[in-house]
Design a protein around this motif. Sequence first.
Motif, short mmCIF file in Angstrom:
data_model
loop_
_atom_site.label_atom_id
_atom_site.label_comp_id
_atom_site.label_asym_id
_atom_site.label_seq_id
_atom_site.Cartn_x
_atom_site.Cartn_y
_atom_site.Cartn_z
N ASP A 184 15.31 -11.51 3.71
CA ASP A 184 14.53 -10.38 4.25
C ASP A 184 15.04 -10.12 5.62
O ASP A 184 15.14 -11.01 6.33
CB ASP A 184 13.02 -10.65 4.25
N VAL A 185 14.59 -8.82 6.03
CA VAL A 185 15.22 -8.43 7.32
C VAL A 185 14.33 -9.14 8.45
O VAL A 185 14.95 -9.56 9.75
CB VAL A 185 14.97 -6.77 7.64
N THR A 186 13.09 -9.26 8.12
CA THR A 186 12.24 -10.11 9.04
C THR A 186 12.42 -11.54 9.03
O THR A 186 12.49 -11.92 10.49
CB THR A 186 10.74 -9.87 8.44
N THR A 187 12.79 -12.34 8.17
CA THR A 187 13.12 -13.69 8.34
C THR A 187 14.47 -13.71 9.18
O THR A 187 14.77 -14.56 9.83
CB THR A 187 13.38 -14.34 7.02
N VAL A 369 1.05 -1.74 4.77
CA VAL A 369 0.57 -0.25 5.41
C VAL A 369 1.77 0.18 6.47
O VAL A 369 2.15 1.25 6.59
CB VAL A 369 -0.83 -0.27 6.23
N ILE A 370 2.24 -0.70 7.35
CA ILE A 370 3.01 -0.63 8.44
C ILE A 370 4.16 -1.52 8.12
O ILE A 370 4.05 -2.28 7.73
CB ILE A 370 2.48 -0.89 9.71
N ASP A 371 5.41 -0.77 8.45
CA ASP A 371 6.55 -1.48 8.13
C ASP A 371 6.61 -2.64 8.85
O ASP A 371 6.21 -3.11 10.06
CB ASP A 371 7.78 -0.54 8.79
N ASN A 372 7.07 -3.91 7.99
CA ASN A 372 7.03 -5.13 8.56
C ASN A 372 8.05 -5.58 9.74
O ASN A 372 7.90 -6.49 10.45
CB ASN A 372 7.24 -6.25 7.69
N VAL A 373 9.13 -4.74 10.04
CA VAL A 373 10.20 -4.95 10.77
C VAL A 373 9.42 -4.65 12.42
O VAL A 373 9.42 -5.77 13.11
CB VAL A 373 11.27 -3.97 10.59
#
Length: 456
Positions: A184-187, A369-373
Amino acid sequence: METIIIIVFLAGYLAITLEHNLKIDKLIPALAMMAILWALIALGIDGYENWFDSAKQGLVSGFSDLGHLDRMHIMEESLLHHLGKTAEILFFLLGAMTIVEIIDYFDGFATIKGFIKTKKKSKLLWLFSILAFILSAIIDNLTATIVLITILQKVIKDRETKLWFAGMIVITANAGGAWSPIGDVTTTMLWIANKVSAGQLVIHVLLPSLVCMLVPVLIAGRFKVFKGLIDGDLDDEISKSKYGATMLYLGLGAILFVPIFKTATHLPPYVGMMLSLAVVATFAEIYSNKKFNISSVEGEDDDNAGHHSPVHHSLSKIELPSILFFLGILLAVAAMESLGILFNAAGALNEAIPNTDIVVMLFGVGSAVIDNVPLVAASMGMFSEPMDSPLWHFIAYSAGTGGSMLIIGSAAGVVAMGMEKIDFFWYLKKIAWLALVGFVSGALIFILLRDFVLHG
């Protein structure tokens, strides 16, 4: 000036969140917000009392006593530092995206369809769920969702059944992406920023992510929609290219090699990704030339085949809007971090909600709701815990899986929504509660395991 900066940031955030309502690609407000924030900082540089140096993780000593030129120099150095850290993420993503597109060029993902040997819906549910969980950990949850829904469209014809399967793929793909540094981009952001290491992330987040996947699938498996047999055809041609399977396994292996390369060399992940891309691209060119030579021997009129590089073709299909969005949002968050605004927000949040677990779980709910990035980017500026702190592992889990609660809450959900025309309210009514139950179940497992390890 700080008040204006916060207003601009919140307005940009709102525009990103309302992307579908405004019908404006989220890269536009992200880039505009980034440019305006840094412009406001430059224009008001003489009015700030403090400046946070992200490279040294501390306030700049005597900043309030410095002259205009010295302040501007520090600001430019900070911007360059943040650009460098952002570029590490962007080039990593560019490399991964290109490898995935090269695999697709050779129709490699069609090989996965060969694993489908049953028409029983309950077995197909488990098969798609397990494939989503594993694939998303290797090629990221967005790509895994695209691949599996493409296969789903060929296997299942009934509209309602397809929607249910697509919804479950979103949940399981997001769960699979949360425990992998490349899932995932966040990880990936947390990994590149040295907040988590690949090995520790897997050890601490794999089981909670597995529970987050298993609980919804176990519940959904009892529904009527997953009973009986499908009407689709399983006998389609597996791959259009004889090199498809080879490129699939080569590409997946190359991506998996990146964490090993980083562990061995201690170089940034994008260096390993560039090496992996070079290897995959080399084989792609060799196989492409072989294909052209065979066509020439057989007398086919295919003048373009020898001149159309698969690497160039793959680069032309990369999601550049996503890359520009990441550039804008990460540098916008960096502006807030440099002024210390995020740290003040973290302090206020911790005072209002003393329990950090609740704060992180709210991040997970918020990511629907809000982008996790931007959420994760903000969290990296809000907290100063050391590498592999349980906090970072919990943030990786929450941000990665929480987005499943709304169809627009994750990249996987948005692409599924587009490919299958899933209605927002249908997903909210049918799938969201399953995602919530899975998210909470995995979070509880994470907390129990963490407390067991910490306190024995």
